[in-house]
Scaffold this motif. Structure first.
Motif, mmCIF file in Angstrom:
data_model
loop_
_atom_site.group_PDB
_atom_site.id
_atom_site.type_symbol
_atom_site.label_atom_id
_atom_site.label_comp_id
_atom_site.label_asym_id
_atom_site.label_seq_id
_atom_site.Cartn_x
_atom_site.Cartn_y
_atom_site.Cartn_z
ATOM 1 N N PRO A 103 0.807 -1.227 0.000
ATOM 2 C CA PRO A 103 0.000 0.000 0.000
ATOM 3 C C PRO A 103 0.841 1.279 0.000
ATOM 4 N N LEU A 104 2.112 1.166 0.303
ATOM 5 C CA LEU A 104 2.986 2.341 0.392
ATOM 6 C C LEU A 104 3.713 2.647 -0.914
ATOM 7 N N MET A 109 -0.445 8.557 -5.118
ATOM 8 C CA MET A 109 -1.782 8.302 -4.604
ATOM 9 C C MET A 109 -1.910 8.856 -3.186
ATOM 10 N N TRP A 110 -0.878 8.671 -2.363
ATOM 11 C CA TRP A 110 -0.908 9.180 -0.990
ATOM 12 C C TRP A 110 -0.891 10.708 -0.963
ATOM 13 N N ALA A 111 -0.291 11.317 -1.969
ATOM 14 C CA ALA A 111 -0.237 12.782 -2.020
ATOM 15 C C ALA A 111 -1.632 13.395 -2.189
ATOM 16 N N ARG A 112 -2.599 12.615 -2.650
ATOM 17 C CA ARG A 112 -3.973 13.107 -2.814
ATOM 18 C C ARG A 112 -4.653 13.400 -1.477
ATOM 19 N N PHE A 113 -4.170 12.781 -0.407
ATOM 20 C CA PHE A 113 -4.755 12.994 0.912
ATOM 21 C C PHE A 113 -4.130 14.231 1.540
ATOM 22 N N GLU A 114 -4.948 15.231 1.792
ATOM 23 C CA GLU A 114 -4.446 16.407 2.490
ATOM 24 C C GLU A 114 -4.024 15.975 3.889
ATOM 25 N N GLY A 115 -2.829 16.333 4.262
ATOM 26 C CA GLY A 115 -2.322 15.970 5.577
ATOM 27 C C GLY A 115 -1.486 14.705 5.603
ATOM 28 N N LEU A 138 3.121 3.281 7.582
ATOM 29 C CA LEU A 138 1.723 3.498 7.225
ATOM 30 C C LEU A 138 1.050 4.424 8.233
ATOM 31 N N ALA A 139 1.276 4.165 9.518
ATOM 32 C CA ALA A 139 0.678 4.997 10.565
ATOM 33 C C ALA A 139 1.161 6.442 10.459
ATOM 34 N N ALA A 140 2.425 6.639 10.089
ATOM 35 C CA ALA A 140 2.965 7.991 9.948
ATOM 36 C C ALA A 140 2.480 8.673 8.670
ATOM 37 N N THR A 141 2.140 7.887 7.661
ATOM 38 C CA THR A 141 1.747 8.439 6.354
ATOM 39 C C THR A 141 0.294 8.886 6.319
ATOM 40 N N VAL A 142 -0.605 8.111 6.905
ATOM 41 C CA VAL A 142 -2.030 8.458 6.812
ATOM 42 C C VAL A 142 -2.301 9.758 7.559
ATOM 43 N N PRO A 143 -3.192 10.584 7.006
ATOM 44 C CA PRO A 143 -3.571 11.816 7.722
ATOM 45 C C PRO A 143 -4.258 11.448 9.036
ATOM 46 N N HIS A 144 -4.031 12.235 10.033
ATOM 47 C CA HIS A 144 -4.633 11.953 11.346
ATOM 48 C C HIS A 144 -5.906 12.772 11.490
ATOM 49 N N ARG A 145 -6.993 12.215 10.982
ATOM 50 C CA ARG A 145 -8.295 12.894 11.012
ATOM 51 C C ARG A 145 -9.335 12.081 11.756
ATOM 52 N N GLY A 146 -8.918 11.133 12.515
ATOM 53 C CA GLY A 146 -9.882 10.333 13.257
ATOM 54 C C GLY A 146 -10.450 9.153 12.490
ATOM 55 N N LYS A 147 -10.104 9.025 11.200
ATOM 56 C CA LYS A 147 -10.572 7.877 10.428
ATOM 57 C C LYS A 147 -9.694 6.674 10.745
ATOM 58 N N VAL A 149 -7.409 3.465 10.001
ATOM 59 C CA VAL A 149 -6.463 3.166 8.924
ATOM 60 C C VAL A 149 -7.127 2.304 7.857
ATOM 61 N N GLY A 150 -8.028 1.411 8.261
ATOM 62 C CA GLY A 150 -8.719 0.545 7.310
ATOM 63 C C GLY A 150 -9.498 1.312 6.258
ATOM 64 N N ASP A 151 -10.065 2.468 6.629
ATOM 65 C CA ASP A 151 -10.777 3.295 5.648
ATOM 66 C C ASP A 151 -9.825 3.772 4.558
ATOM 67 N N TYR A 152 -8.638 4.178 4.946
ATOM 68 C CA TYR A 152 -7.637 4.609 3.965
ATOM 69 C C TYR A 152 -7.187 3.441 3.101
ATOM 70 N N LEU A 153 -7.029 2.273 3.714
ATOM 71 C CA LEU A 153 -6.569 1.105 2.965
ATOM 72 C C LEU A 153 -7.568 0.685 1.897
ATOM 73 N N ARG A 154 -8.841 0.778 2.188
ATOM 74 C CA ARG A 154 -9.851 0.467 1.166
ATOM 75 C C ARG A 154 -9.755 1.461 0.009
ATOM 76 N N TYR A 155 -9.603 2.737 0.318
ATOM 77 C CA TYR A 155 -9.461 3.755 -0.726
ATOM 78 C C TYR A 155 -8.211 3.466 -1.565
ATOM 79 N N VAL A 156 -7.106 3.170 -0.890
ATOM 80 C CA VAL A 156 -5.856 2.874 -1.597
ATOM 81 C C VAL A 156 -6.044 1.654 -2.491
ATOM 82 N N GLY A 157 -6.720 0.625 -2.000
ATOM 83 C CA GLY A 157 -6.976 -0.569 -2.808
ATOM 84 C C GLY A 157 -7.720 -0.249 -4.093
#
Length: 188
Positions: A103-104, A109-115, A138-147, A149-157
């Motif tokens: 996923p990394l 693709m990760w740049a599309r996420f603000e934050g 992965l934990a450091a890469t995902v934006p910290h918005r309370g979502k 990590v699994g929500d981001y992983l589905r989007y990335v998939g």
């Protein structure tokens, strides 16, 4: 007339459930779109299983799936690397290798996420295989918005560029093994 292709996945965590199940179906559609047959690739059937229950999970999936995917460390004892067949169903079982880094691979693709913090992501997709602690990255890469990590992983998939993933040697090996299994099954 279309020919169904249902993949099965033995998942052992959030990355497999949220990311791999989606990527497997997407990659199978990509591999079969030039097939001489119309292939209807279904959603990946996912069974979560610990290492002690892999054979039971394989049996459960083999009844409904045409192709099974599991991790190299979870292969049946005595079986060789690469495509192998499981049980009396003769369903090909393909090892995925170390997928935690996949996923990394798509930095864009990760740049599309603000934050998102891209600081720990390598500039070349192939270099994700050098990451020693993919969960921390992965934990450091995902934006910290309370979502979760699994929500981001589905989007990335759903949105990771498969051509970028193909630059990761382990992913490329998995695609080659999968292509061989599809040929053996008459899908290609």
């Amino acid at each position: 007339m279309s020919r169904p292709l249902v993949p099965g996945l033995i998942a052992r965590g959030e990355i497999e459930e949220g990311f791999l199940g989606i990527v497997i179906s997407r990659q199978l559609r990509e591999l079969t779109w030039m097939s001489p047959h119309t292939v209807d690739v279904g959603a990946t059937e996912v069974v979560s299983s610990g290492k002690e229950n892999v054979v039971t999970a394989l049996e459960e999936l083999a009844a409904d799936c045409h192709l099974l995917f599991t991790h190299d460390g979870e292969r049946e004892r005595g079986k060789s690397d690469g495509v192998r067949y499981h049980s009396h169903y003769l369903v090909p079982v393909i090892g995925l290798g170390e997928t935690e880094r996949w996923p990394l691979a798509d930095r864009g693709m990760w740049a599309r996420f603000e934050g998102s913090d891209l600081g720990l992501l390598p500039s070349r997709p192939r270099d994700v295989e050098r990451i020693t602690d993919p969960e921390a990255v992965l934990a450091a890469t995902v934006p910290h918005r309370g979502k979760p990590v699994g929500d981001y992983l589905r989007y990335v998939g759903h949105n990771v560029d498969l051509a970028v993933l193909a630059q990761v040697p382990g992913y490329a090996d998995w695609v080659a093994e999968t292509r061989n299994a599809l040929k053996a099954l008459g899908y290609l």
